[in-house]
Design a protein around this motif. Structure first.
Motif, mmCIF file in Angstrom:
data_model
loop_
_atom_site.group_PDB
_atom_site.id
_atom_site.type_symbol
_atom_site.label_atom_id
_atom_site.label_comp_id
_atom_site.label_asym_id
_atom_site.label_seq_id
_atom_site.Cartn_x
_atom_site.Cartn_y
_atom_site.Cartn_z
ATOM 1 N N ALA A 121 35.635 31.590 36.812
ATOM 2 C CA ALA A 121 36.490 30.950 37.814
ATOM 3 C C ALA A 121 36.649 31.844 39.039
ATOM 4 C CB ALA A 121 37.856 30.631 37.208
ATOM 5 N N GLY A 122 36.812 33.138 38.801
ATOM 6 C CA GLY A 122 36.947 34.082 39.902
ATOM 7 C C GLY A 122 35.690 34.135 40.757
ATOM 8 N N PHE A 304 45.459 28.968 45.575
ATOM 9 C CA PHE A 304 44.112 29.040 45.025
ATOM 10 C C PHE A 304 43.727 30.488 44.697
ATOM 11 C CE2 PHE A 304 43.692 25.407 48.210
ATOM 12 C CZ PHE A 304 44.089 24.460 47.274
ATOM 13 N N GLY A 305 42.726 30.621 43.821
ATOM 14 C CA GLY A 305 42.264 31.944 43.438
ATOM 15 C C GLY A 305 43.242 32.668 42.535
ATOM 16 N N VAL A 318 49.022 34.936 38.845
ATOM 17 C CA VAL A 318 48.369 36.228 39.090
ATOM 18 C C VAL A 318 46.976 35.961 39.658
ATOM 19 C CG1 VAL A 318 49.641 37.470 37.309
ATOM 20 C CG2 VAL A 318 47.514 36.330 36.713
ATOM 21 N N GLY A 319 46.472 36.887 40.440
ATOM 22 C CA GLY A 319 45.172 36.699 41.071
ATOM 23 C C GLY A 319 44.037 36.707 40.064
ATOM 24 N N VAL A 323 42.568 39.405 36.937
ATOM 25 C CA VAL A 323 42.384 39.013 35.534
ATOM 26 C C VAL A 323 40.952 39.243 35.056
ATOM 27 C CG1 VAL A 323 42.456 37.063 33.928
ATOM 28 C CG2 VAL A 323 44.218 37.298 35.700
ATOM 29 N N ALA A 324 39.983 38.941 35.928
ATOM 30 C CA ALA A 324 38.571 38.943 35.545
ATOM 31 C C ALA A 324 38.112 40.285 34.978
ATOM 32 C CB ALA A 324 37.713 38.578 36.751
ATOM 33 N N GLY A 325 37.441 40.215 33.847
ATOM 34 C CA GLY A 325 36.851 41.409 33.253
ATOM 35 C C GLY A 325 37.822 42.289 32.488
#
Length: 359
Positions: A121-122, A304-305, A318-319, A323-325
């Motif tokens: 998603a990111g 968004f994001g 939260v952005g 979160v990613a990774g």
């Protein structure tokens, strides 16, 4: 009004879990009834987004799904940015996603899923799509939120299984090893292990030693406790002395090791996919509904994001780039671990204070 969010897409990606339909319902009904949006559901996670497979959702199609397990949209583990595929197809999958997003005229895409889903998603947000994430997983390991839906239902299922192990373990005076899901983290194992009265709880975050396990279990036997329940996460590391054979599960490896070290008859039970199926618990229905409704509000406000999340009892965002990774691991000093140790639960990393082997 110009700039108003009018069309949203929803998809569910990754492994299934209880509460997905409740989340779809929470997002969709709020978007339709409160904000007057048009809602489209993509089939089979990111695969539906790649292939342009979708259907329009209305209030009627979203009714009666709150208690249903699985997902009415279907899911898959498709990863559009997977390196080998990305190199082979020169980015065709991400490009097709962008084309389908634009062709449908979406104002935002709601991605419901776990760690992998949020990572994708990111990346889609970075390509120019307006994306919002909704965290789900039975593992409760999505970074940035205190809780995910699916977790409570899985804890209930695993706890009931452990409860049942007590009676057969006591009847046969043996050790029962119960393997619970959790490749990287031990949230599900910890919570269900404590709730189910596990004597030993082994999680990936805590290094354990066979000798400590042996002394603890023999100590219970010496103390007049003829049976024990050992709850293990599927992702625990097996020490060299108990190195598991290829394709052997953690539960099987631990059970074999225990019987060899203690001489006590030991059996293992692997719960597997039963932990992910069935109707969501009341708590998961509420969490999924709240997260879904909050996400629809985020879409209306053009947040968004970002990913909807819980901080304590409060809903926040939260952005996705934060979160990613990342994975939310169980802290070694988690209060539940501390309290479990105080009632003589063994985590394999130190001799408990209460039960001692007789000289």
């Amino acid at each position: 009004m110009a700039g108003t969010v009018k069309k949203i897409g929803i998809l569910t990606a990754g492994g299934d879990c209880p509460g997905l339909n409740a989340a779809i319902r929470g997002v969709g009904k709020t978007a339709i009834l409160k904000y007057g949006m048009k809602v489209y559901g993509f089939s089979s996670g990111y695969l539906g987004l790649i292939n342009g497979e979708y259907r329009k959702l209305n209030e009627k199609s979203l009714s009666g799904i709150l208690t249903l397990g699985g997902t009415i949209l279907g899911t898959s583990r498709e990863k559009p940015f997977k390196p080998q595929e990305y190199e082979e197809y020169i980015g065709s999958k991400p490009e097709r996603i962008l084309e389908n997003y634009d062709r449908l005229g979406l104002d935002t895409l709601i991605c419901i899923g776990g760690n992998g889903t949020m990572k994708t998603a990111g990346k889609l947000q970075g390509m120019g799509l307006n994306v919002i994430g909704v965290p789900k997983t039975i593992d409760n390991d999505v970074w940035g939120t205190d809780v995910t839906f699916g977790f409570d239902s899985a804890v209930n299922i695993a706890t009931e299984a452990i409860d049942r192990m007590h009676t057969t373990a006591n009847s046969h005076k043996r050790i029962m090893v119960v393997e619970v899901m959790g490749h990287h983290t031990g949230w599900l194992t910890l919570f269900s292990g404590v709730a189910g009265g596990g004597d030993v709880i082994l999680v990936p975050e805590i290094e354990w030693k066979p000798e400590i396990l042996k002394d603890y279990l023999l100590g219970r036997l010496d103390a007049g406790k003829p049976y024990s329940i050992v709850v293990v996460a599927e992702g625990i590391k097996i020490p060299k002395k108990g190195r598991k054979r290829k394709q052997e599960s953690a539960g099987t490896a631990v059970a074999t090791m225990i019987q060899e070290l203690t001489g006590i008859e030991t059996r293992e039970t692997i719960l597997g996919y039963i932990q992910r199926g069935g109707s969501p618990s009341p708590r998961d229905r509420m969490i999924a509904t709240e997260l879904g409704a909050y996400t629809a509000g985020m879409a209306s406000n053009k947040e968004f994001g970002r990913m909807a999340a819980y901080k304590g009892y409060d809903l926040i965002s939260v952005g996705l780039d934060e979160v990613a990774g990342k994975i939310k691991y169980v802290p070694r000093e988690h209060p539940l671990i501390h309290h479990a140790r105080s009632i003589d639960t063994c985590f394999g990393d130190g001799m408990p204070d209460i039960i001692r082997r007789k000289g």
